[in-house]
Design a protein around this motif. Structure first.
Motif, PDB file in Angstrom:
ATOM      1  N   GLY A  41       0.819  -1.196   0.000  1.00  0.00           N
ATOM      2  CA  GLY A  41       0.000   0.000   0.000  1.00  0.00           C
ATOM      3  C   GLY A  41       0.854   1.247   0.000  1.00  0.00           C
ATOM      4  N   MET A  42       0.196   2.369   0.049  1.00  0.00           N
ATOM      5  CA  MET A  42       0.856   3.670   0.111  1.00  0.00           C
ATOM      6  C   MET A  42       1.128   4.043   1.552  1.00  0.00           C
ATOM      7  SD  MET A  42      -1.215   6.217  -2.396  1.00  0.00           S
ATOM      8  CE  MET A  42      -1.162   7.476  -1.154  1.00  0.00           C
ATOM      9  N   LEU A  43       2.266   4.578   1.811  1.00  0.00           N
ATOM     10  CA  LEU A  43       2.592   5.057   3.140  1.00  0.00           C
ATOM     11  C   LEU A  43       1.664   6.213   3.496  1.00  0.00           C
ATOM     12  CD1 LEU A  43       4.534   4.763   5.509  1.00  0.00           C
ATOM     13  CD2 LEU A  43       5.994   6.453   4.411  1.00  0.00           C
ATOM     14  N   GLY A  44       1.025   6.149   4.642  1.00  0.00           N
ATOM     15  CA  GLY A  44       0.138   7.214   5.090  1.00  0.00           C
ATOM     16  C   GLY A  44      -1.274   7.112   4.536  1.00  0.00           C
ATOM     17  N   ALA A  45      -1.537   6.072   3.779  1.00  0.00           N
ATOM     18  CA  ALA A  45      -2.878   5.911   3.205  1.00  0.00           C
ATOM     19  C   ALA A  45      -3.315   4.454   3.340  1.00  0.00           C
ATOM     20  CB  ALA A  45      -2.873   6.338   1.747  1.00  0.00           C
ATOM     21  N   THR A  46      -3.102   3.917   4.515  1.00  0.00           N
ATOM     22  CA  THR A  46      -3.355   2.494   4.734  1.00  0.00           C
ATOM     23  C   THR A  46      -4.785   2.106   4.409  1.00  0.00           C
ATOM     24  OG1 THR A  46      -1.694   2.496   6.458  1.00  0.00           O
ATOM     25  CG2 THR A  46      -3.192   0.634   6.413  1.00  0.00           C
ATOM     26  N   PHE A  47      -5.760   2.859   4.904  1.00  0.00           N
ATOM     27  CA  PHE A  47      -7.163   2.516   4.681  1.00  0.00           C
ATOM     28  C   PHE A  47      -7.499   2.550   3.201  1.00  0.00           C
ATOM     29  CE2 PHE A  47     -11.694   3.502   4.388  1.00  0.00           C
ATOM     30  CZ  PHE A  47     -12.215   2.438   5.118  1.00  0.00           C
ATOM     31  N   SER A  48      -7.123   3.613   2.514  1.00  0.00           N
ATOM     32  CA  SER A  48      -7.410   3.734   1.077  1.00  0.00           C
ATOM     33  C   SER A  48      -6.672   2.670   0.276  1.00  0.00           C
ATOM     34  CB  SER A  48      -7.017   5.115   0.570  1.00  0.00           C
ATOM     35  OG  SER A  48      -7.803   6.099   1.192  1.00  0.00           O
ATOM     36  N   SER A  49      -5.411   2.412   0.612  1.00  0.00           N
ATOM     37  CA  SER A  49      -4.644   1.392  -0.092  1.00  0.00           C
ATOM     38  C   SER A  49      -5.298   0.027   0.060  1.00  0.00           C
ATOM     39  CB  SER A  49      -3.209   1.329   0.447  1.00  0.00           C
ATOM     40  OG  SER A  49      -2.535   2.531   0.211  1.00  0.00           O
ATOM     41  N   LYS A  50      -5.695  -0.307   1.277  1.00  0.00           N
ATOM     42  CA  LYS A  50      -6.352  -1.603   1.512  1.00  0.00           C
ATOM     43  C   LYS A  50      -7.668  -1.684   0.746  1.00  0.00           C
ATOM     44  CE  LYS A  50      -4.302  -2.750   5.946  1.00  0.00           C
ATOM     45  NZ  LYS A  50      -4.523  -2.988   7.369  1.00  0.00           N
ATOM     46  N   ALA A  51      -8.396  -0.584   0.671  1.00  0.00           N
ATOM     47  CA  ALA A  51      -9.665  -0.571  -0.061  1.00  0.00           C
ATOM     48  C   ALA A  51      -9.423  -0.794  -1.548  1.00  0.00           C
ATOM     49  CB  ALA A  51     -10.399   0.749   0.168  1.00  0.00           C
ATOM     50  N   ILE A  52      -8.433  -0.133  -2.109  1.00  0.00           N
ATOM     51  CA  ILE A  52      -8.117  -0.299  -3.533  1.00  0.00           C
ATOM     52  C   ILE A  52      -7.674  -1.732  -3.805  1.00  0.00           C
ATOM     53  CG2 ILE A  52      -6.529   0.363  -5.387  1.00  0.00           C
ATOM     54  CD1 ILE A  52      -6.538   3.203  -4.092  1.00  0.00           C
ATOM     55  N   ILE A  53      -6.766  -2.240  -2.992  1.00  0.00           N
ATOM     56  CA  ILE A  53      -6.268  -3.607  -3.168  1.00  0.00           C
ATOM     57  C   ILE A  53      -7.409  -4.606  -3.037  1.00  0.00           C
ATOM     58  CG2 ILE A  53      -4.783  -5.402  -2.179  1.00  0.00           C
ATOM     59  CD1 ILE A  53      -2.844  -3.019  -1.433  1.00  0.00           C
ATOM     60  N   GLY A  54      -8.264  -4.429  -2.045  1.00  0.00           N
ATOM     61  CA  GLY A  54      -9.404  -5.330  -1.842  1.00  0.00           C
ATOM     62  C   GLY A  54     -10.368  -5.302  -3.013  1.00  0.00           C
ATOM     63  N   ASN A  55     -10.644  -4.113  -3.538  1.00  0.00           N
ATOM     64  CA  ASN A  55     -11.545  -4.006  -4.686  1.00  0.00           C
ATOM     65  C   ASN A  55     -10.950  -4.653  -5.928  1.00  0.00           C
ATOM     66  OD1 ASN A  55     -13.813  -2.753  -3.576  1.00  0.00           O
ATOM     67  ND2 ASN A  55     -12.802  -0.768  -3.628  1.00  0.00           N
ATOM     68  N   VAL A  56      -9.652  -4.484  -6.137  1.00  0.00           N
ATOM     69  CA  VAL A  56      -9.001  -5.127  -7.285  1.00  0.00           C
ATOM     70  C   VAL A  56      -9.074  -6.642  -7.133  1.00  0.00           C
ATOM     71  CG1 VAL A  56      -6.777  -5.523  -8.430  1.00  0.00           C
ATOM     72  CG2 VAL A  56      -7.501  -3.190  -7.863  1.00  0.00           C
ATOM     73  N   GLN A  57      -8.800  -7.150  -5.934  1.00  0.00           N
ATOM     74  CA  GLN A  57      -8.860  -8.595  -5.708  1.00  0.00           C
ATOM     75  C   GLN A  57     -10.263  -9.137  -5.961  1.00  0.00           C
ATOM     76  OE1 GLN A  57      -7.246  -8.715  -1.737  1.00  0.00           O
ATOM     77  NE2 GLN A  57      -5.208  -9.215  -2.485  1.00  0.00           N
ATOM     78  N   ARG A  58     -11.284  -8.437  -5.493  1.00  0.00           N
ATOM     79  CA  ARG A  58     -12.662  -8.885  -5.731  1.00  0.00           C
ATOM     80  C   ARG A  58     -13.015  -8.815  -7.211  1.00  0.00           C
ATOM     81  NH1 ARG A  58     -12.820  -6.588  -0.808  1.00  0.00           N
ATOM     82  NH2 ARG A  58     -13.431  -4.511  -1.486  1.00  0.00           N
ATOM     83  N   GLY A  59     -12.547  -7.781  -7.890  1.00  0.00           N
ATOM     84  CA  GLY A  59     -12.791  -7.669  -9.329  1.00  0.00           C
ATOM     85  C   GLY A  59     -12.127  -8.793 -10.101  1.00  0.00           C
ATOM     86  N   ASN A  66     -16.355 -15.383 -14.050  1.00  0.00           N
ATOM     87  CA  ASN A  66     -17.341 -14.993 -15.061  1.00  0.00           C
ATOM     88  C   ASN A  66     -16.662 -14.545 -16.344  1.00  0.00           C
ATOM     89  OD1 ASN A  66     -19.977 -14.960 -13.367  1.00  0.00           O
ATOM     90  ND2 ASN A  66     -18.487 -13.845 -12.128  1.00  0.00           N
ATOM     91  N   PRO A  67     -15.974 -15.458 -17.020  1.00  0.00           N
ATOM     92  CA  PRO A  67     -15.233 -15.057 -18.231  1.00  0.00           C
ATOM     93  C   PRO A  67     -16.176 -14.587 -19.331  1.00  0.00           C
ATOM     94  CG  PRO A  67     -15.273 -17.453 -18.004  1.00  0.00           C
ATOM     95  CD  PRO A  67     -15.901 -16.877 -16.754  1.00  0.00           C
TER      96      PRO A  67
END
Length: 69
Positions: A41-59, A66-67
């Motif tokens: 993640g980004m330093l100082g943006a833990t919550f946002s980084s985790k949200a972005i990473i989590g959304n990418v993983q779910r996508g 669902n190919p």
């Protein structure tokens, strides 16, 4: 997989430009390879980084299950 793009959001442009660099880590990988990547993640943006990473993983999980026909 070609690339992952963020949808319009309410983050400040400067912040999101830096945070969205996380999205480019998957470019050029297969869905399976991208799902296995370890992304920091980004330093100082833990919550946002985790949200972005989590959304990418779910996508990625959704696309894998669902190919396109």
């Amino acid at each position: 997989m070609k690339n992952i793009k963020a949808l319009p959001n309410s983050n400040t442009p400067d912040f999101f430009q830096e945070a969205s660099a996380i999205l480019t880590k998957c470019n050029g990988h297969t869905i399976e390879e991208a799902a296995k990547l370890k992304v920091d993640g980004m330093l100082g943006a833990t919550f946002s980084s985790k949200a972005i990473i989590g959304n990418v993983q779910r996508g990625l999980q959704y696309v894998a299950n669902n190919p396109l026909k």
